[in-house]
Design a protein around this motif. Structure first.
Motif, PDB file in Angstrom:
ATOM      1  N   ASP A   7      24.456  43.229   2.060  1.00  0.00           N
ATOM      2  CA  ASP A   7      23.908  43.490   3.398  1.00  0.00           C
ATOM      3  C   ASP A   7      22.985  44.702   3.364  1.00  0.00           C
ATOM      4  O   ASP A   7      21.990  44.744   4.081  1.00  0.00           O
ATOM      5  CB  ASP A   7      25.045  43.723   4.403  1.00  0.00           C
ATOM      6  CG  ASP A   7      25.882  42.473   4.599  1.00  0.00           C
ATOM      7  OD1 ASP A   7      25.302  41.418   4.910  1.00  0.00           O
ATOM      8  OD2 ASP A   7      27.110  42.550   4.414  1.00  0.00           O
ATOM      9  N   TYR A   8      23.332  45.684   2.529  1.00  0.00           N
ATOM     10  CA  TYR A   8      22.560  46.933   2.441  1.00  0.00           C
ATOM     11  C   TYR A   8      22.480  47.385   0.989  1.00  0.00           C
ATOM     12  O   TYR A   8      23.352  47.061   0.179  1.00  0.00           O
ATOM     13  CB  TYR A   8      23.230  48.046   3.253  1.00  0.00           C
ATOM     14  CG  TYR A   8      23.433  47.699   4.701  1.00  0.00           C
ATOM     15  CD1 TYR A   8      22.395  47.799   5.615  1.00  0.00           C
ATOM     16  CD2 TYR A   8      24.670  47.258   5.160  1.00  0.00           C
ATOM     17  CE1 TYR A   8      22.567  47.468   6.949  1.00  0.00           C
ATOM     18  CE2 TYR A   8      24.866  46.927   6.489  1.00  0.00           C
ATOM     19  CZ  TYR A   8      23.814  47.039   7.375  1.00  0.00           C
ATOM     20  OH  TYR A   8      23.994  46.709   8.689  1.00  0.00           O
ATOM     21  N   THR A 111      35.366  46.064   7.899  1.00  0.00           N
ATOM     22  CA  THR A 111      35.460  46.683   6.573  1.00  0.00           C
ATOM     23  C   THR A 111      34.173  46.480   5.785  1.00  0.00           C
ATOM     24  O   THR A 111      33.572  45.411   5.843  1.00  0.00           O
ATOM     25  CB  THR A 111      36.636  46.083   5.781  1.00  0.00           C
ATOM     26  OG1 THR A 111      37.824  46.182   6.566  1.00  0.00           O
ATOM     27  CG2 THR A 111      36.852  46.812   4.465  1.00  0.00           C
ATOM     28  N   ALA A 112      33.784  47.508   5.043  1.00  0.00           N
ATOM     29  CA  ALA A 112      32.635  47.420   4.133  1.00  0.00           C
ATOM     30  C   ALA A 112      33.120  47.635   2.712  1.00  0.00           C
ATOM     31  O   ALA A 112      33.953  48.506   2.455  1.00  0.00           O
ATOM     32  CB  ALA A 112      31.585  48.470   4.483  1.00  0.00           C
ATOM     33  N   LEU A 113      32.598  46.833   1.791  1.00  0.00           N
ATOM     34  CA  LEU A 113      32.875  47.003   0.372  1.00  0.00           C
ATOM     35  C   LEU A 113      31.635  47.614  -0.274  1.00  0.00           C
ATOM     36  O   LEU A 113      30.530  47.102  -0.114  1.00  0.00           O
ATOM     37  CB  LEU A 113      33.213  45.670  -0.293  1.00  0.00           C
ATOM     38  CG  LEU A 113      33.832  45.807  -1.686  1.00  0.00           C
ATOM     39  CD1 LEU A 113      34.820  44.686  -1.937  1.00  0.00           C
ATOM     40  CD2 LEU A 113      32.797  45.839  -2.771  1.00  0.00           C
ATOM     41  N   THR A 132      28.715  44.218   2.927  1.00  0.00           N
ATOM     42  CA  THR A 132      28.582  44.611   1.526  1.00  0.00           C
ATOM     43  C   THR A 132      27.450  45.608   1.358  1.00  0.00           C
ATOM     44  O   THR A 132      26.365  45.442   1.929  1.00  0.00           O
ATOM     45  CB  THR A 132      28.334  43.388   0.620  1.00  0.00           C
ATOM     46  OG1 THR A 132      27.232  42.633   1.122  1.00  0.00           O
ATOM     47  CG2 THR A 132      29.570  42.513   0.547  1.00  0.00           C
ATOM     48  N   ILE A 133      27.742  46.640   0.582  1.00  0.00           N
ATOM     49  CA  ILE A 133      26.772  47.696   0.309  1.00  0.00           C
ATOM     50  C   ILE A 133      26.679  47.858  -1.200  1.00  0.00           C
ATOM     51  O   ILE A 133      27.676  48.164  -1.857  1.00  0.00           O
ATOM     52  CB  ILE A 133      27.191  49.025   0.970  1.00  0.00           C
ATOM     53  CG1 ILE A 133      27.311  48.844   2.490  1.00  0.00           C
ATOM     54  CG2 ILE A 133      26.195  50.129   0.616  1.00  0.00           C
ATOM     55  CD1 ILE A 133      27.882  50.029   3.229  1.00  0.00           C
ATOM     56  N   LEU A 134      25.488  47.636  -1.707  1.00  0.00           N
ATOM     57  CA  LEU A 134      25.237  47.814  -3.132  1.00  0.00           C
ATOM     58  C   LEU A 134      24.569  49.160  -3.344  1.00  0.00           C
ATOM     59  O   LEU A 134      23.653  49.521  -2.600  1.00  0.00           O
ATOM     60  CB  LEU A 134      24.327  46.689  -3.656  1.00  0.00           C
ATOM     61  CG  LEU A 134      24.055  46.657  -5.147  1.00  0.00           C
ATOM     62  CD1 LEU A 134      25.331  46.327  -5.925  1.00  0.00           C
ATOM     63  CD2 LEU A 134      22.964  45.625  -5.465  1.00  0.00           C
ATOM     64  N   VAL A 135      25.057  49.914  -4.325  1.00  0.00           N
ATOM     65  CA  VAL A 135      24.428  51.182  -4.690  1.00  0.00           C
ATOM     66  C   VAL A 135      23.935  51.092  -6.124  1.00  0.00           C
ATOM     67  O   VAL A 135      24.438  50.294  -6.918  1.00  0.00           O
ATOM     68  CB  VAL A 135      25.386  52.395  -4.528  1.00  0.00           C
ATOM     69  CG1 VAL A 135      25.766  52.590  -3.063  1.00  0.00           C
ATOM     70  CG2 VAL A 135      26.616  52.257  -5.402  1.00  0.00           C
ATOM     71  N   LYS A 136      22.938  51.906  -6.430  1.00  0.00           N
ATOM     72  CA  LYS A 136      22.437  51.976  -7.799  1.00  0.00           C
ATOM     73  C   LYS A 136      23.569  52.447  -8.699  1.00  0.00           C
ATOM     74  O   LYS A 136      24.265  53.407  -8.363  1.00  0.00           O
ATOM     75  CB  LYS A 136      21.315  53.003  -7.870  1.00  0.00           C
ATOM     76  CG  LYS A 136      19.985  52.459  -8.233  1.00  0.00           C
ATOM     77  CD  LYS A 136      18.996  53.584  -8.407  1.00  0.00           C
ATOM     78  CE  LYS A 136      17.789  53.270  -7.574  1.00  0.00           C
ATOM     79  NZ  LYS A 136      16.763  54.299  -7.649  1.00  0.00           N
TER      80      LYS A 136
END
Length: 173
Positions: A7-8, A111-113, A132-136
């Protein structure tokens, strides 16, 4: 492809707009451990991570760590944090993520993963219907299997960034 898209996307866990998440009714945050919070060589949380976790709890979030790693690794890391934690998560399977939500008393809609891998973290969160949040990924040594997954993630990420660029263009018009 949509199940593989987060999502982000943010550069790090420190760049996530947590106040916005809270304003959008997110009350539970499930963090991946290795390459998301710290590199796999770091056995205990640095002061910056401890401070972030305390700040998030002060803001009203329930916070958990969900890792495919061993119980021993997670217990040592979690000792100063005392967060809900789930090891051997078997992500992208969702049953351990659901256990983390039950332990935090949150639901998929609240909830966010947050993680660094498409084929484990994002897929798990999307299948469980969480934000869902993806980080580098943090730079550090990685297992061969993770290096292979990173290579396979490239077309998925290119697709994600093209989609976001199209959305921004459409919104600007």
């Amino acid at each position: 492809m949509s199940k593989l898209h987060p999502d982000y996307y943010y550069d790090s866990v420190y760049d996530i707009p947590y106040r916005e998440l809270y304003a959008n009714h997110i009350r539970g945050l499930i963090f991946d451990l290795d390459s998301t919070l710290v590199t796999r060589e770091v056995p205990v949380p640095p002061a910056k991570i401890i401070s972030l976790m305390k700040r998030l709890q002060y803001m009203g979030f329930q916070v958990s760590i969900l890792s495919n790693n061993t119980g021993r690794r997670l217990a040592l890391f979690n000792e100063p944090l005392q967060l809900v934690n789930v090891h051997y998560a078997l992500k992208p399977l969702t049953f351990r993520a659901k256990l983390a939500m039950r332990n935090m008393r949150t639901t998929p809609g609240t909830t966010a993963l947050i993680g660094d891998q498409v084929f484990t973290d994002v897929l798990c969160g999307n299948y469980a219907k969480m934000t869902t949040i993806l980080v580098k990924p943090l730079e550090g040594r990685e297992y061969l299997t993770v290096k292979i997954k990173r290579y396979l993630e490239r077309p998925v990420l290119r697709s994600f960034f093209r989609k976001k660029a199209r959305e921004q263009t459409a919104n600007a018009e």
